[in-house]
Design a protein around this motif. Structure first.
Motif, PDB file in Angstrom:
ATOM      1  N   THR A 232       0.854  -1.180   0.000  1.00 54.31           N
ATOM      2  CA  THR A 232       0.000   0.000   0.000  1.00 54.31           C
ATOM      3  C   THR A 232       0.890   1.231   0.000  1.00 54.31           C
ATOM      4  OG1 THR A 232      -0.158   0.002   2.416  1.00 54.31           O
ATOM      5  CG2 THR A 232      -1.881  -1.164   1.217  1.00 54.31           C
TER       6      THR A 232
ATOM      7  N   ASN B 278       1.087   5.257  -2.120  1.00 51.56           N
ATOM      8  CA  ASN B 278       0.504   6.171  -3.108  1.00 51.56           C
ATOM      9  C   ASN B 278       1.549   6.705  -4.088  1.00 51.56           C
ATOM     10  OD1 ASN B 278      -2.129   5.997  -2.089  1.00 51.56           O
ATOM     11  ND2 ASN B 278      -1.656   7.481  -0.500  1.00 51.56           N
TER      12      ASN B 278
ATOM     13  N   GLU C 213      -3.268   1.510  -3.849  1.00 56.10           N
ATOM     14  CA  GLU C 213      -3.492   2.791  -3.191  1.00 56.10           C
ATOM     15  C   GLU C 213      -3.690   2.587  -1.689  1.00 56.10           C
ATOM     16  OE1 GLU C 213      -6.780   6.397  -3.298  1.00 56.10           O
ATOM     17  OE2 GLU C 213      -6.887   4.790  -4.764  1.00 56.10           O
ATOM     18  N   ALA C 214      -3.023   3.405  -0.899  1.00 52.72           N
ATOM     19  CA  ALA C 214      -3.150   3.334   0.559  1.00 52.72           C
ATOM     20  C   ALA C 214      -4.549   3.795   0.992  1.00 52.72           C
ATOM     21  CB  ALA C 214      -2.088   4.198   1.216  1.00 52.72           C
ATOM     22  N   GLU C 215      -4.996   3.242   2.116  1.00 51.00           N
ATOM     23  CA  GLU C 215      -6.286   3.632   2.710  1.00 51.00           C
ATOM     24  C   GLU C 215      -7.472   3.334   1.799  1.00 51.00           C
ATOM     25  OE1 GLU C 215      -6.240   4.564   5.904  1.00 51.00           O
ATOM     26  OE2 GLU C 215      -4.041   4.529   5.854  1.00 51.00           O
ATOM     27  N   ASN C 216      -7.353   2.321   0.942  1.00 45.92           N
ATOM     28  CA  ASN C 216      -8.427   1.981   0.022  1.00 45.92           C
ATOM     29  C   ASN C 216      -8.695   0.484   0.146  1.00 45.92           C
ATOM     30  OD1 ASN C 216      -9.923   1.185  -2.272  1.00 45.92           O
ATOM     31  ND2 ASN C 216      -9.103   2.872  -3.492  1.00 45.92           N
ATOM     32  N   GLN C 217      -9.744   0.131   0.872  1.00 43.94           N
ATOM     33  CA  GLN C 217     -10.044  -1.269   1.144  1.00 43.94           C
ATOM     34  C   GLN C 217     -10.305  -2.061  -0.136  1.00 43.94           C
ATOM     35  OE1 GLN C 217      -9.973  -2.927   4.247  1.00 43.94           O
ATOM     36  NE2 GLN C 217      -9.978  -4.645   2.820  1.00 43.94           N
TER      37      GLN C 217
END
Length: 89
Positions: free
Chosen positions: A18, A20, A39-43
């Motif tokens: 993860t 960006n 992408e980070a913070e994207n489940q």
């Protein structure tokens, strides 16, 4: 680089990372094609990345990861880089 990631690379594992675009980690992994970037913070991206790791041929990622670890993270690789740095000073 997170210590757990260095271990995964050293054994030629396939990492789902993860990170960006624009970050150093993203650029490094992309340049050496040594993992699946999401992408980070994207489940949903995480779910898709894990599914991709399980369903596609990841041989090239594994080989690239191992090669990167041998060249840049091994004791010999680190000392080579240090020696080159000293020679340029």
């Amino acid at each position: 680089m997170p210590s757990k990631l260095t271990t995964v690379l050293a054994v030629g594992g396939v990492a789902v990372i993860t990170s960006n675009p624009g970050s150093g980690m993203h650029a490094l992994v992309q340049e050496h094609q040594m993992g699946i970037l999401i992408e980070a913070e994207n489940q949903q991206a995480l779910n898709d990345g894990i599914a991709a790791a399980m369903s596609q041929d990841t041989t090239q990622f594994s080989q690239n990861a191992r090669r990167y670890a041998e060249q840049h993270l091994s004791l010999e690789g680190v000392m080579r880089g240090y020696e080159q740095l000293l020679l340029t000073c």
